[in-house]
Design a protein around this motif. Structure first.
Motif, short mmCIF file in Angstrom:
data_model
loop_
_atom_site.label_atom_id
_atom_site.label_comp_id
_atom_site.label_asym_id
_atom_site.label_seq_id
_atom_site.Cartn_x
_atom_site.Cartn_y
_atom_site.Cartn_z
N LYS A 75 2.92 -6.84 5.87
CA LYS A 75 3.42 -7.42 4.63
C LYS A 75 2.30 -7.49 3.60
O LYS A 75 1.12 -7.60 3.94
N THR A 76 2.69 -7.45 2.35
CA THR A 76 1.75 -7.66 1.25
C THR A 76 2.23 -8.85 0.45
O THR A 76 3.38 -8.89 0.01
N TRP A 77 1.35 -9.82 0.28
CA TRP A 77 1.65 -10.98 -0.55
C TRP A 77 0.81 -10.91 -1.83
O TRP A 77 -0.39 -10.67 -1.78
N ILE A 78 1.46 -11.16 -2.93
CA ILE A 78 0.79 -11.34 -4.21
C ILE A 78 0.89 -12.83 -4.52
O ILE A 78 1.96 -13.33 -4.85
N LEU A 79 -0.23 -13.55 -4.36
CA LEU A 79 -0.23 -14.97 -4.72
C LEU A 79 -0.17 -15.10 -6.23
O LEU A 79 -0.98 -14.50 -6.95
N LEU A 80 0.77 -15.88 -6.72
CA LEU A 80 0.91 -16.13 -8.15
C LEU A 80 0.23 -17.46 -8.45
O LEU A 80 0.68 -18.52 -8.02
N THR A 123 5.10 6.95 -7.05
CA THR A 123 3.95 6.39 -7.76
C THR A 123 3.08 5.55 -6.82
O THR A 123 3.59 4.78 -6.02
N ARG A 124 1.78 5.72 -6.94
CA ARG A 124 0.86 4.92 -6.12
C ARG A 124 0.88 3.47 -6.60
O ARG A 124 1.00 3.19 -7.79
N SER A 125 0.73 2.58 -5.66
CA SER A 125 0.68 1.16 -6.01
C SER A 125 -0.61 0.84 -6.75
O SER A 125 -1.64 1.46 -6.52
N ARG A 126 -0.53 -0.13 -7.65
CA ARG A 126 -1.70 -0.67 -8.34
C ARG A 126 -1.59 -2.19 -8.26
O ARG A 126 -0.73 -2.80 -8.90
N LEU A 127 -2.48 -2.78 -7.47
CA LEU A 127 -2.36 -4.20 -7.14
C LEU A 127 -3.54 -5.00 -7.68
O LEU A 127 -4.62 -4.45 -7.92
N LYS A 185 0.81 -1.21 0.00
CA LYS A 185 0.00 0.00 0.00
C LYS A 185 0.84 1.27 0.00
O LYS A 185 0.31 2.37 -0.08
N ARG A 186 2.16 1.09 0.11
CA ARG A 186 3.02 2.26 0.11
C ARG A 186 3.27 2.74 -1.31
O ARG A 186 3.11 1.99 -2.27
N ARG A 187 3.68 3.97 -1.41
CA ARG A 187 4.05 4.49 -2.73
C ARG A 187 5.39 3.92 -3.14
O ARG A 187 6.22 3.53 -2.31
N GLY A 188 5.60 3.88 -4.45
CA GLY A 188 6.90 3.47 -4.95
C GLY A 188 7.96 4.49 -4.61
O GLY A 188 7.68 5.59 -4.11
N ARG A 189 9.20 4.15 -4.86
CA ARG A 189 10.31 5.03 -4.51
C ARG A 189 10.30 6.33 -5.31
O ARG A 189 10.90 7.31 -4.90
N ASP A 190 9.60 6.31 -6.44
CA ASP A 190 9.47 7.55 -7.22
C ASP A 190 8.17 8.27 -6.91
O ASP A 190 7.81 9.24 -7.59
#
Length: 527
Positions: A94-99, A52-56, A45-50
């Motif tokens: 933590k954020t998990w993206i299940l693949l 940019t908002r996350s898009r999940l 949910k955090r912004r990227g280092r530049d």
């Protein structure tokens, strides 16, 4: 602006003398709570280092409590896969993206392996239980040196030497089947543990008793059970609070000490032999402690590298052979096909010989059966997370650094036609001899299990020989969906018998020829 706020508060203090203190307290509480939420905000949910908002991807409603991290809102991993090829879960901070598909695993774990090559902090399982030395869950900077030295397992010379030992230990296991077929599950574990101990340590550090084997099996069980068990593994920043407030530490430290002492009991005798020049060939002698390796870790690092190979190699091979036994009960026609292939190559009855590793190229159905064993009932429903070290853009999504990607082994195993059926034919595609091709049970990318070829060879030689020589039948009610793979005792009810007297003679003669029959006879006293 700040002056305006201060003047407003001063005015409110005199205009509302009763309400004002309550307002200040409420504001302070809200500010504190918002700060806590921000501090523990899930990585995704955090912004990227530049900026940019996350898009999940879609997923169940997030939950930051430990309870939600241990119990998915939608149930099973297969249900979570219904969100699509990827599923987002916020678990603690933590954020998990299940693949959930082969395609996205290949794209993110394999092709972008240089960006998804680390792990998230695990203060309990990695820190307290493993003393930050188990490489499977170490971050990239600590893992790389251990990975480098483990590549010694993959040399051609090593595989040939280890293959000889795998065949010898397999022959011993088959002789154990002759003496006590009802203890088939113990023979599987004895083989799996003995062969990886021999490869790793060379001469066994002591005569292994049942208690020793159970302790090593328990070490794996306790370690896996510690992962995500405590709230601090889901909120790693809690490990920074004063030690006196970390009430969870004593229990896990005791487990870590027990684990360390168990490792030392197995490892130290071999270490002493290497140091005094009396050790036989082994991974420890020829690679880990060899001066040309120039390993940068200390003595305990060496011990943990060696012992985690034993943990992984013994437990997974045991479980895979047990799954094969279940498949033999459920699909006798498939087992018959495997036997027919071995008979075609190795002969029948009095003219038969035991299969060897050199037969791998001419026994593709056995190799396919090994792969199907791992797909049909995956040992690892979820694989350890791969954490992004950089922001990643992928097909319209934006994953901030720190996002974890988790292979959904259960869902990926179902991504085929008629997935509930045990069908080795689905792997007869020219890649039978590469057990990692199209199969993710060994992980993927740069952190794929370095010993997967050893595991494949152990599975092949034993599946081929068991299919050739042993008949399996149910010995009571059982459920193919309830495999108690962690069990020390029989995981499900099986009656194992020798195919015929010819195969009993074949096994005993081969055991006598390579010099293991007397050892087996001494263990079981009589035929």
């Amino acid at each position: 602006m700040l002056g305006y706020v201060v003047n407003t508060l001063k005015a409110a203090r005199f205009q509302y003398p009763v309400v004002f203190p309550l307002t200040v307290v409420a504001t302070a509480i809200c500010a504190f709570w918002l700060a806590i939420l921000k501090y523990f905000e899930p990585a995704g949910k955090r912004r990227g280092r530049d900026g940019t908002r996350s898009r999940l991807p879609r997923g169940p409603r997030g939950c930051r409590s430990l309870a939600c991290s241990r119990r998915s809102p939608t149930g099973t991993l297969n249900e979570l896969a219904k969100y699509g090829e990827m599923t987002t879960m916020h678990l603690g901070s933590k954020t998990w993206i299940l693949l959930n598909s082969h395609r996205v695993i290949n794209e993110i774990i394999a092709k972008r392996g240089s960006l998804t090559n680390t792990r998230s902090p695990m203060p309990i399982s990695s820190g307290l239980v493993s003393r930050d030395r188990r490489s499977i869950i170490l971050p990239q900077e600590q893992w790389a040196e251990r990975r480098r030295v483990m590549h010694g397992l993959l040399s051609g010379t090593a595989l040939r030497q280890y293959g000889t030992w795998q065949e010898e230990e397999s022959t011993k296991m088959m002789a154990e089947y002759v003496f006590q077929p009802q203890r088939w599950y113990r023979h599987h574990y004895r083989y799996a543990n003995s062969v990886i101990v021999r490869i790793t340590l060379g001469d066994r550090p002591f005569d292994m008793l049942d208690k020793d084997l159970e302790d090593m099996q328990n070490a794996v069980t306790f370690f896996l059970g510690s992962i995500g068990k405590g709230i601090v593994d889901w909120f790693p920043k809690l490990a920074k609070i004063p030690r006196v407030l970390q009430v969870w530490c004593p229990y896990w430290e005791r487990l870590g000490q027990w684990n360390y002492e168990l490792y030392s009991k197995w490892y130290n005798p071999v270490k002493a032999k290497v140091e005094n020049g009396t050790a036989g060939p082994s991974f420890v002698r020829d690679y880990l402690m060899h001066p040309d390796t120039r390993f940068k870790g200390d003595s305990d690092d060496l011990m943990y590298v060696a012992m985690q190979l034993i943990e992984a190699g013994s437990d997974t091979t045991r479980e895979a052979l047990n799954i094969m036994t279940m498949a033999a009960l459920e699909y006798p026609d498939i087992f018959a096909k495997a036997r027919a292939e071995v008979d075609r190559v190795c002969g029948v009855g009095k003219d038969a010989r035991l299969p060897t590793l050199e037969d791998m190229e001419v026994l593709p159905y056995i190799s396919a059966m090994c792969k199907e064993v791992l797909r049909w009932r995956p040992i690892f429903p979820m694989l350890p997370e791969h954490v992004a070290t950089q922001d990643i853009e992928f097909e319209g999504y934006y994953f901030p650094a720190g996002t974890g990607f988790v292979i959904n082994g259960s869902a990926v195993g179902m991504e085929c036609e008629d997935p509930e059926r045990f069908l080795p034919e689905r792997w007869l595609n020219g890649h039978e001899q590469d057990i990692a091709h199209g199969l993710w049970q060994f992980g993927g990318g740069r952190r794929i299990c370095v010993a997967y070829r050893l595991a494949q060879r152990s599975l092949f030689i034993n599946v081929a020989r068991l299919a050739q020589c042993i008949d399996y039948k149910p010995n009571g009610p059982y459920s193919p969906d309830k495999l108690n793979l962690e069990a020390v005792d029989e995981p499900f009810s099986v009656q194992a018998t020798l195919r015929s007297e010819d195969y009993k003679t074949l096994i005993l003669e081969e055991a006598r020829r390579i010099g293991v029959l007397e050892e087996v006879q001494a263990k079981f006293y009589q035929l």
